[in-house]
Design a protein around this motif. Structure first.
Motif, mmCIF file in Angstrom:
data_model
loop_
_atom_site.group_PDB
_atom_site.id
_atom_site.type_symbol
_atom_site.label_atom_id
_atom_site.label_comp_id
_atom_site.label_asym_id
_atom_site.label_seq_id
_atom_site.Cartn_x
_atom_site.Cartn_y
_atom_site.Cartn_z
ATOM 1 N N ILE A 8 0.820 -1.213 0.000
ATOM 2 C CA ILE A 8 0.000 0.000 0.000
ATOM 3 C C ILE A 8 0.856 1.266 0.000
ATOM 4 N N LEU A 112 -3.994 -7.865 -1.285
ATOM 5 C CA LEU A 112 -3.087 -6.960 -0.580
ATOM 6 C C LEU A 112 -2.051 -7.743 0.212
ATOM 7 N N THR A 114 0.501 -6.073 2.916
ATOM 8 C CA THR A 114 0.867 -4.753 3.420
ATOM 9 C C THR A 114 1.289 -4.801 4.876
ATOM 10 N N ASN A 116 0.555 -2.439 6.837
ATOM 11 C CA ASN A 116 -0.511 -1.770 7.568
ATOM 12 C C ASN A 116 -1.366 -2.777 8.334
ATOM 13 N N ARG A 118 -4.856 -4.367 9.590
ATOM 14 C CA ARG A 118 -6.115 -4.558 8.865
ATOM 15 C C ARG A 118 -7.085 -3.387 9.128
ATOM 16 N N VAL A 121 -6.421 -0.207 6.783
ATOM 17 C CA VAL A 121 -6.312 -0.371 5.330
ATOM 18 C C VAL A 121 -7.480 0.261 4.580
ATOM 19 N N PRO A 132 -11.713 -0.285 -1.463
ATOM 20 C CA PRO A 132 -11.098 -1.449 -0.822
ATOM 21 C C PRO A 132 -11.656 -2.776 -1.317
ATOM 22 N N TYR A 140 -1.862 -8.716 6.432
ATOM 23 C CA TYR A 140 -1.687 -7.386 7.009
ATOM 24 C C TYR A 140 -0.623 -7.368 8.102
#
Length: 234
Positions: A8, A112, A114, A116, A118, A121, A132, A140
């Motif tokens: 991301i 995804l 990432t 980040n 969850r 996101v 999304p 995540y």
């Protein structure tokens, strides 16, 4: 069928340090201190790793940090509600046309991978004008402290959700850091690097991705790189 795993920050979006600000606020609320949040390098790390590194440096034990993570995730999402706005978060060049082109294909699953958590996101993506729901599954930064673990989690979730098995050679990670490239390699997948994050093209090239782009604006060239079958060993 191709499983494309998007990072991301620095890949899909530029968040103008809004994520760092949200983390700093949440750390203060949960731990009473934010540590070196303004100077620590976030690039390629999971949020879980970042919190552990920052808070253990402040004297918290790993067990104490882990115990407070659920509360921290809630507070970071609350901070994101305030800070993740279209004024701060924008899509990286070429991202929206590329997602549109991939969304029209029936031989691609977008997902995804990432750092980040969850919880934040969908807030970040929506602020950048990215739906999304385009991404069928994800792995995540709240799932594991180690980014390399996320490849297997994403593939397993894609199998469970879609009832389809993906060969590692058909899984592609798109990211902007050497850690994204290493993660792809750890899982046996392919890596496409994009220099829209903090790393210069030469630094990414040194990690030997399968393809390297300055950005994702060359839609047809990126599609070709994504969808051309991996070379079989021979």
């Amino acid at each position: 069928m191709h499983l494309i795993l998007f990072d991301i920050d620095g890949t899909l979006i530029n968040s103008s340090r809004a994520g760092r600000a949200a983390m700093g606020r949440a750390l203060h609320e949960v731990f009473g201190v934010a540590g070196a949040v303004h100077t620590y390098s976030f690039a390629g790390k999971t949020d879980r790793r970042i919190v552990h590194d920052l808070m253990t440096a402040e004297g918290w034990t790993p067990a104490a940090v882990e115990a407070r993570l659920p509360h921290f995730y809630e507070r970071m999402a609350a901070a994101g509600q305030d800070l993740f706005t279209p004024e701060r978060i924008r899509p990286c060049p070429g991202v929206l046309p590329l997602l549109d082109a991939l969304g029209r294909r029936d031989d691609v699953v977008m997902a995804l991978l990432t750092g980040n958590i969850r919880h934040t996101v969908p807030l970040k993506l929506a602020a950048a004008g990215i739906d999304p729901a385009r991404f069928r599954v994800g792995a995540y930064g709240s799932d594991s402290i180690e980014r390399d673990d996320l490849f297997g989690l994403a593939v397993a979730r894609a199998h469970e959700t879609l009832n389809r098995r993906f060969q590692a050679r058909d899984v592609i990670v798109i990211g902007d850091t050497p850690a994204d490239i290493r993660c792809a390699r750890a899982g046996g997948g392919r890596a496409i690097a994009v220099a829209t994050g903090p790393f210069a093209p030469d630094a990414l090239s040194d990690c030997r991705p399968d393809h390297l782009f300055l950005d994702l604006a060359q839609t047809e060239a990126v599609l070709l790189a994504l969808l051309t079958p991996a070379t079989q060993p021979g």
